[in-house]
Design an enzyme around this catalytic site. Sequence first.
Site, PDB file in Angstrom:
ATOM      1  N   LYS A  80      25.286  36.518  39.455  1.00  0.00           N
ATOM      2  CA  LYS A  80      26.750  36.421  39.455  1.00  0.00           C
ATOM      3  C   LYS A  80      27.236  36.483  40.884  1.00  0.00           C
ATOM      4  CE  LYS A  80      30.782  36.522  37.397  1.00  0.00           C
ATOM      5  NZ  LYS A  80      31.208  35.578  38.431  1.00  0.00           N
ATOM      6  N   LYS A 104      25.943  45.530  44.335  1.00  0.00           N
ATOM      7  CA  LYS A 104      27.282  45.823  43.821  1.00  0.00           C
ATOM      8  C   LYS A 104      27.246  45.959  42.301  1.00  0.00           C
ATOM      9  CE  LYS A 104      30.199  43.485  46.239  1.00  0.00           C
ATOM     10  NZ  LYS A 104      31.066  42.406  46.749  1.00  0.00           N
ATOM     11  N   LYS A 116      25.195  33.941  45.119  1.00  0.00           N
ATOM     12  CA  LYS A 116      26.260  33.547  46.046  1.00  0.00           C
ATOM     13  C   LYS A 116      26.073  32.090  46.422  1.00  0.00           C
ATOM     14  CE  LYS A 116      29.866  35.622  47.837  1.00  0.00           C
ATOM     15  NZ  LYS A 116      30.687  36.592  47.104  1.00  0.00           N
ATOM     16  N   THR A 200      40.143  42.629  42.820  1.00  0.00           N
ATOM     17  CA  THR A 200      39.456  43.172  43.993  1.00  0.00           C
ATOM     18  C   THR A 200      40.377  44.120  44.749  1.00  0.00           C
ATOM     19  OG1 THR A 200      38.145  41.146  44.181  1.00  0.00           O
ATOM     20  CG2 THR A 200      38.156  42.622  46.076  1.00  0.00           C
ATOM     21  N   ASN A 231      44.019  36.678  49.304  1.00  0.00           N
ATOM     22  CA  ASN A 231      44.155  37.231  47.955  1.00  0.00           C
ATOM     23  C   ASN A 231      43.875  38.732  47.931  1.00  0.00           C
ATOM     24  OD1 ASN A 231      44.247  37.336  45.030  1.00  0.00           O
ATOM     25  ND2 ASN A 231      42.026  37.396  45.110  1.00  0.00           N
TER      26      ASN A 231
END
Length: 433
Positions: A80, A104, A116, A200, A231
């Site tokens: 992911k 993470k 990624k 986030t 963002n």
Amino acid sequence: MEKHKAEADIATHDQNPYKIVKQLLSESVKQLGLDESIYHILKKPMRVMEVSIPIRKEDGSVENYTGYRSQHLDVLGPCKGGIRFHPSVTLDEVKALSIWMSLKSAIIELPLGGGKGGVIVNPEDLNQRELEELSRSYIRKITPVIGPEKDIPAPDMNTTPEIMAWMIDEYDKLRGYNIPGLITGKPIIIGGSEGRLDATGRGVVIHIREAANALNIDLSRATAALQGFGNVGSATAKFLHESGVKVVAVTDVSGGIYKEDGLNIPALLEFIGEGNVIADFKECESISNEEMFALPVDILIPAALENQITSETAPSIKAKIVAEAANGPTTPEGNKILEEKGTFIIPDILCNAGGVTVSYFEWVQNTMNYYWKEDRVNKELEEKMIAAFKRVYEMKENKGCEMRQAAYMVGIRHLVLALQARGWIQNGDLSKL
């Protein structure tokens, strides 16, 4: 030629993120008393793909872009991680980011591995048609290695819900049916999750709150400065303001602004939402990145690129808490200086994990074909963030180390236990974990 030289300079620079993450993995494996073989398993992504993406420009010329996808480890579940469009993307950066994603997810205890992706491109050099063609072509090229049970992409730097929509549409065309769980960070109308866009930044502020509680800092009297107002940075500023924190400075690529009494964050968010830039915001002073880092604030939030807090910038930092909203914003040298000062660092693999957590929630909702209200998303996110902070803080206290080392050890511990359960690790006493 100059472009390729710049890419090579980034890859061989002494702040290479892949070298940094390998060094931290090695130190953490030793700190946990594990066999060196664990480090050798964790230091390399299990799969890396490089793709060529030729795009026909408006003038009829063809530009060939390079894209990457790194899949670090799938011992806990499918990989992911986001896809970034940026001119400074490198293979080593993408590898490092995929490892950070594995750690993470392990810290949060999500059933996911780390992935990624990235394309070496400046999106501002493309018009809307060219950007869509690049997005669709990239997803076509990596289709053989992705899927809701294999690897689930998401937005990252310079990629948006709209770009995710183009990508999933292209993937669905290739497969012949709708597969909403392929990509997270999508528009809500096609299977996105409520609360994903702010996740986030919301997670960053939850971790700041937990750190403030541990340090007996009253957030209603605290001040903060932010680097980056995309963002993540803008959402962080919004939630800090709502928590009573006085945000006195913000910088981004356009410049920086400062107001000792606190910036009007709601007005700033509205100003940026209208297409304006930070540097043009009125009724405040201009400030550089260097000056912003040196402000006597309680909380400093780097929410931009890697390698911002360095041996040059760290000595001037006065903040009690550094909350790493960006990935890899602090170099090893900068980290050492901050730790010697006693700065409380909330490391990136903990601090900015709200995004992947709500991406996980989105994937779960896609799988069930049942969608949650935003209140439930935010409640579940808060529970995950608080539990993860406690795990890392307890490791810090038990091992007598700093938060970054503790976060790595928590993540590695979780991965090692999964490796052992699957039979990848046959020998060694793991009882101390």
